[in-house]
Design an enzyme around this catalytic site. Structure first.
Site, PDB file in Angstrom:
ATOM      1  N   GLY A  47      19.225  23.363  -2.098  1.00 33.37           N
ATOM      2  CA  GLY A  47      18.297  24.485  -2.060  1.00 33.37           C
ATOM      3  C   GLY A  47      19.060  25.794  -1.988  1.00 33.37           C
ATOM      4  N   GLN A  52      20.549  34.565  -0.012  1.00 35.98           N
ATOM      5  CA  GLN A  52      21.897  33.997  -0.143  1.00 35.98           C
ATOM      6  C   GLN A  52      22.633  34.528  -1.375  1.00 35.98           C
ATOM      7  OE1 GLN A  52      20.444  29.711   0.485  1.00 35.98           O
ATOM      8  NE2 GLN A  52      22.499  29.679   1.330  1.00 35.98           N
ATOM      9  N   CYS A 106      24.854  24.196   4.479  1.00 31.33           N
ATOM     10  CA  CYS A 106      24.308  25.423   3.904  1.00 31.33           C
ATOM     11  C   CYS A 106      25.396  26.073   3.051  1.00 31.33           C
ATOM     12  CB  CYS A 106      23.863  26.372   5.018  1.00 31.33           C
ATOM     13  SG  CYS A 106      23.172  27.913   4.409  1.00 31.33           S
ATOM     14  N   LEU A 107      25.027  26.508   1.852  1.00 33.19           N
ATOM     15  CA  LEU A 107      26.019  27.130   0.970  1.00 33.19           C
ATOM     16  C   LEU A 107      26.563  28.427   1.567  1.00 33.19           C
ATOM     17  CD1 LEU A 107      24.268  26.467  -2.462  1.00 33.19           C
ATOM     18  CD2 LEU A 107      26.194  25.231  -1.454  1.00 33.19           C
ATOM     19  N   HIS A 148      14.514  24.633   6.052  1.00 36.55           N
ATOM     20  CA  HIS A 148      15.836  25.280   6.038  1.00 36.55           C
ATOM     21  C   HIS A 148      15.805  26.516   5.137  1.00 36.55           C
ATOM     22  CE1 HIS A 148      20.410  25.079   5.761  1.00 36.55           C
ATOM     23  NE2 HIS A 148      20.081  25.940   4.807  1.00 36.55           N
ATOM     24  N   GLU A 149      15.264  26.359   3.909  1.00 39.45           N
ATOM     25  CA  GLU A 149      15.268  27.492   2.970  1.00 39.45           C
ATOM     26  C   GLU A 149      14.361  28.620   3.457  1.00 39.45           C
ATOM     27  OE1 GLU A 149      17.580  27.571   0.943  1.00 39.45           O
ATOM     28  OE2 GLU A 149      18.059  25.462   1.190  1.00 39.45           O
ATOM     29  N   HIS A 152      15.830  30.978   5.925  1.00 40.43           N
ATOM     30  CA  HIS A 152      16.660  32.049   5.356  1.00 40.43           C
ATOM     31  C   HIS A 152      15.845  33.327   5.163  1.00 40.43           C
ATOM     32  CE1 HIS A 152      20.560  30.247   4.538  1.00 40.43           C
ATOM     33  NE2 HIS A 152      19.997  29.181   4.003  1.00 40.43           N
TER      34      HIS A 152
HETATM   35 NI    NI Z   1      21.092  27.431   3.671  1.00 41.85          NI
END
Ligand code: NI
Length: 187
Positions: A47, A52, A106-107, A148-149, A152
């Site tokens: 995701g 991000q 997480c990226l 999670h997304e 953000h």
């Molecule tokens: Ni993330």
């Protein structure tokens, strides 16, 4: 389409609430969506949220492929997978009291994994990339990736959701960690 640079933990864009998307069909929003899909696939993520890639907008993409689906509650009839989904201005409704702990990455927090407790049963709603309403019920990994997304978009990263920071690890050490835990429980 272009691969965009990914903001890392500590950058202010990851810490502030994102603004609503007023026109999903605007060319710059459509371009952002295309770039986010290319960026997520390139980075091998499940995701990605617009903040991000340095765009403070309420827009996330995610997928829950079959090999990531958790058998959350033995309800085999429930489809735990989700296709590549674009979700704009999302709202999450919790549908049950069950929480489930699982490993997240997480990226924006590269190289680490943490154990995070999430709601196991949710409904999410918002708009798709055509501006049409989208609403789905999700469980297991599908529910986890959406929570999670959407975090953000509130300026929250998964370590802030962790109850036990001793379960924040380098991903290269996870196999050692799980082996050590197994040895402990065998002892
Ligand atoms: Ni993330």
């Amino acid at each position: 389409m272009a691969i965009r640079k990914i903001a890392r933990m500590g950058h202010p864009v990851l810490r502030r609430p994102a603004d609503p998307v007023h026109d999903p069909l605007a060319p710059e929003v459509q371009r952002l969506i295309d770039d986010m899909i290319e960026t997520m696939i390139d980075a091998n993520g499940a995701g990605l949220a617009a903040p991000q890639v340095y765009e403070s907008l309420q827009l996330v993409i995610f997928q829950a492929p079959d090999d990531r689906a958790e058998d959350a509650d033995g309800d085999e009839a429930f489809d735990h997978t989700a296709p590549l989904t674009v979700l704009i201005n999302p709202v999450i409704e919790v549908l049950g009291p069950d929480m489930q702990t699982g490993w997240e990455g997480c990226l924006s927090v590269p190289g680490l994994r943490g154990a995070v407790s999430r709601h196991n049963h949710i409904r999410y709603s918002g708009l798709d990339r055509a501006g049409k309403p989208l609403s789905r019920v999700a469980r297991g990994f599908h529910a986890r990736v959406v929570q999670h997304e959407c975090d953000h978009l509130e300026g929250i990263l998964y370590p802030q959701r962790m109850q036990d920071l001793s379960l924040l690890l380098f991903e290269t050490e996870i196999a050692h960690f799980i082996a050590a835990q197994r040895d402990e429980s065998d002892a």
